[in-house]
Design a protein around this motif. Structure first.
Motif, mmCIF file in Angstrom:
data_model
loop_
_atom_site.group_PDB
_atom_site.id
_atom_site.type_symbol
_atom_site.label_atom_id
_atom_site.label_comp_id
_atom_site.label_asym_id
_atom_site.label_seq_id
_atom_site.Cartn_x
_atom_site.Cartn_y
_atom_site.Cartn_z
ATOM 1 N N VAL A 393 0.841 -1.199 0.000
ATOM 2 C CA VAL A 393 0.000 0.000 0.000
ATOM 3 C C VAL A 393 0.875 1.248 0.000
ATOM 4 O O VAL A 393 0.651 2.195 -0.771
ATOM 5 C CB VAL A 393 -0.936 0.006 1.230
ATOM 6 N N SER A 394 1.897 1.254 0.843
ATOM 7 C CA SER A 394 2.804 2.403 0.930
ATOM 8 C C SER A 394 3.540 2.625 -0.387
ATOM 9 O O SER A 394 3.626 3.748 -0.888
ATOM 10 C CB SER A 394 3.802 2.194 2.069
ATOM 11 N N ALA A 395 4.070 1.538 -0.959
ATOM 12 C CA ALA A 395 4.818 1.662 -2.218
ATOM 13 C C ALA A 395 3.900 2.098 -3.358
ATOM 14 O O ALA A 395 4.287 2.941 -4.185
ATOM 15 C CB ALA A 395 5.479 0.327 -2.552
ATOM 16 N N ALA A 396 2.696 1.530 -3.417
ATOM 17 C CA ALA A 396 1.780 1.854 -4.521
ATOM 18 C C ALA A 396 1.296 3.294 -4.447
ATOM 19 O O ALA A 396 1.214 3.984 -5.472
ATOM 20 C CB ALA A 396 0.587 0.894 -4.505
ATOM 21 N N THR A 397 0.968 3.768 -3.254
ATOM 22 C CA THR A 397 0.503 5.156 -3.131
ATOM 23 C C THR A 397 1.625 6.140 -3.447
ATOM 24 O O THR A 397 1.381 7.207 -4.028
ATOM 25 C CB THR A 397 -0.042 5.414 -1.722
ATOM 26 N N ALA A 398 2.862 5.788 -3.063
ATOM 27 C CA ALA A 398 3.994 6.661 -3.391
ATOM 28 C C ALA A 398 4.218 6.693 -4.901
ATOM 29 O O ALA A 398 4.492 7.759 -5.485
ATOM 30 C CB ALA A 398 5.255 6.178 -2.679
ATOM 31 N N TYR A 414 -2.510 1.398 -7.164
ATOM 32 C CA TYR A 414 -3.130 1.147 -5.861
ATOM 33 C C TYR A 414 -4.584 0.735 -6.053
ATOM 34 O O TYR A 414 -5.308 1.304 -6.847
ATOM 35 C CB TYR A 414 -3.033 2.394 -4.983
ATOM 36 N N GLN A 415 -5.001 -0.273 -5.280
ATOM 37 C CA GLN A 415 -6.352 -0.830 -5.335
ATOM 38 C C GLN A 415 -6.691 -1.304 -6.748
ATOM 39 O O GLN A 415 -7.753 -0.991 -7.293
ATOM 40 C CB GLN A 415 -7.383 0.198 -4.850
ATOM 41 N N LEU A 493 -8.031 -7.937 2.260
ATOM 42 C CA LEU A 493 -8.755 -6.828 2.876
ATOM 43 C C LEU A 493 -8.076 -5.486 2.616
ATOM 44 O O LEU A 493 -8.745 -4.474 2.387
ATOM 45 C CB LEU A 493 -8.884 -7.056 4.384
ATOM 46 N N LEU A 494 -6.745 -5.447 2.647
ATOM 47 C CA LEU A 494 -6.034 -4.185 2.490
ATOM 48 C C LEU A 494 -5.829 -3.781 1.031
ATOM 49 O O LEU A 494 -5.704 -2.596 0.731
ATOM 50 C CB LEU A 494 -4.677 -4.249 3.189
ATOM 51 N N LEU A 495 -5.778 -4.740 0.132
ATOM 52 C CA LEU A 495 -5.420 -4.432 -1.251
ATOM 53 C C LEU A 495 -6.557 -4.614 -2.248
ATOM 54 O O LEU A 495 -6.360 -4.392 -3.448
ATOM 55 C CB LEU A 495 -4.227 -5.306 -1.684
#
Length: 546
Positions: A393-398, A414-415, A493-495
């Motif tokens: 999540v951190s890497a994708a949003t960055a 992301y997502q 759930l998170l991705l």
């Protein structure tokens, strides 16, 4: 996963093929990207803030609960798994073949399904309490918290210790027990002085799997309302406290590394001096239980009965007592199954394609570089799913923030389904690497050498000779990745993309909203899927799947 590093006639002293080396290295490096990014993110946080987060009372509570949970589950799994393995292998326990299979079956039940079944059965105003109400019992002991979490997780992880210990006992030299009898050792003394030192590495391997499962389990502590790292990381992330979640993730990784280090130290002290020459016939028990023969069946009956019958009982009640007038907002739809199959199948295909060059390189070229690439693919399997998901999540949003908002032609990740599939691949690719590498080691390299002397290129020789022979390993690896990805909870759930729902998310939403009847059919489907994973595990001799 415990894959032995078998050395056969691998190429020694030859130059490493540049193309295969670069490809394997790139794949191995991609498996390390999520954790590397998480480390980078924490390093960017103010050191004073990190120290403040580490010394929070909440952090101390989470750390204490996680350590106690891991110790409790590991200890209890050993106390259950080792006696059950001993009873089903070395004694004249009645119906040994039946109990051999039944006590391993709890492994097919995802722990989060077991957890909400136990909460429904033994929680406040649960089914068990309603049965006791006519007898004047208005309250039963609390199931939530640390004790309940230890019991529930143990019931679905002790088979790891049972299976590895059983494998060790099956290769045990029984002539050592005969020698112990000549020295007038009793059953307990013979086990302590003769059997246990020989099977200690097998017990340690199973205990490692139980410990890693306990420290990385998300669903059970969340349902049991126990503050541990996995649950708290999810809570902090959903509360937009990503920096604190990253600090907690690093602490959880530290615990995993400590567990691995302890396992390595204990294993290095294990003694396995038997060559298996005196194993004997498994149908001929080495130990007679005497008057304890029938009472001994109470242990496998109680353990497996509790782990298997409670979920079956609860799921059956929910199915029979389903309210026909309830809202169908959480009802199972065809797209739930399709979505689960779609992402799991994609993960299986990508994992096999990525595992093939790494496994072949490790099997055919004996070098530190090949071993390094091979071991790098196992990092995702050791890292808890919640930590892996948070790192991605951190890497994708960055990535999206740096490129997606500046270049219209660069897609956001992301997502998205590709990011979810990549997470599954990082998490479960070792299952494919292990099966393919093991099968490749069994292929005589002289076959491909002969093909090359007849004019075939290395790639052509691999495609025509090696690939058909390692096909069973490819199929087994793909099946294991598919089946485990189908029931993965925290990563999903998170991705999960917006609007994406599958069997796992449906089960989780149904239990969160207490509409348990909608979790029945999805749970049954996942139990069937998990049962198939057990079939694959047993068909591979219990090695690759573990």
């Amino acid at each position: 996963m415990n894959i032995p590093h078998v050395r056969t006639d691998r190429s020694e002293g030859e130059g490493l093929p540049i193309g295969l080396t670069l490809l394997s290295g790139a794949i191995a490096a991609s498996m390390l990207v999520p954790i590397s990014w998480l480390l980078f993110e924490v390093l960017t946080v103010d050191p004073e803030q990190v120290w403040s987060d580490l010394t929070r009372p909440l952090t101390v509570e989470v750390l204490t609960n996680s350590i106690l949970l891991t110790i409790g589950v590991t200890t209890l799994s050993i106390l259950l798994g080792v006696p059950l393995a001993w009873l089903t292998v070395q004694t004249d326990l009645p119906f040994r073949r039946f109990w051999t299979v039944v006590v391993a079956l709890p492994l097919v039940i995802p722990s989060y399904i077991g957890a909400f079944s136990f909460v429904s059965a033994f929680g406040p105003r649960g089914e068990f309490q309603s049965i006791l109400s006519p007898l004047g019992v208005d309250r039963i002991p609390e199931i939530y918290g640390l004790p309940g979490s230890i019991v529930v997780i143990t019931l679905y992880t002790y088979p790891y210790v049972y299976l590895t210990t059983r494998a060790g006992l099956l290769s045990f030299d029984r002539t050592l027990l005969d020698a112990a009898r000549t020295l007038d050792h009793g059953r307990w003394e013979a086990f302590r002085r003769v059997t246990f030192p020989q099977i200690r590495p097998a017990i340690t391997a199973g205990a490692l799997l139980a410990a890693l499962y306990a420290v990385s389990d998300f669903g059970t502590p969340a349902i049991m309302r126990l503050r541990v790292f996995t649950r708290q990381i999810y809570v902090e992330f959903t509360s937009f406290q990503s920096e604190y979640a990253a600090v907690l993730s690093l602490q959880l990784l530290a615990i995993v590394l400590v567990v691995l280090a302890l396992e390595s130290r204990v294993r290095s002290g294990g003694r396995t001096g038997s060559d298996g020459a005196g194993r004997g016939d498994a149908a001929d028990p080495a130990v007679s239980l005497g008057t304890w023969r029938w009472p001994a069946t109470l242990l496998p009956a109680a353990v497996s009965g509790l782990a298997l019958l409670v979920p079956m009982w609860i799921l059956g009640l929910w199915l029979v007592n389903a309210d026909p007038n309830a809202s169908d907002a959480l009802a199972l739809q065809g797209y739930h199954v399709i979505n689960s199959v779609k992402v799991a199948a994609a993960a299986a295909i990508v994992a096999v394609l990525a595992a093939l060059p790494v496994a072949y390189f490790a099997a055919r070229h004996d070098s530190r570089l090949s071993d390094l690439f091979d071991r790098a693919t196992y990092v995702g399997f050791a890292v808890p799913g919640i930590v892996l998901a948070l790192a991605l999540v951190s890497a994708a949003t960055a990535y999206d923030g740096a490129l997606g908002t500046r270049f219209d032609l660069v897609p956001t990740i992301y997502q998205t389904i590709p990011l979810l599939v990549f997470a599954y691949v990082v998490r479960f690719m070792p299952q494919a690497v292990g099966t393919i590498r093991t099968n490749t080691l069994q292929v005589d390299p002289k076959l491909t050498e002969a093909a090359q002397t007849l004019g075939s290129s290395p790639l052509s020789a691999f495609r025509r000779i090696t690939l058909p022979l390692v096909r069973p390993g490819i199929v087994a690896g793909a099946a294991l990745v598919f089946l485990t990805a189908m029931k993965e909870l925290p990563v999903t759930l998170l991705l999960q993309p917006l609007g994406f729902e599958n069997l796992v998310t449906l089960i989780w939403e149904a239990q969160e909203q207490a509409f348990y009847q909608y979790a029945v059919i999805p749970s049954i489907i996942l139990l069937v899927v998990s049962g198939l994973s057990m079939v694959v595990l047993l068909s591979q001799g219990g090695r690759e799947g573990l």
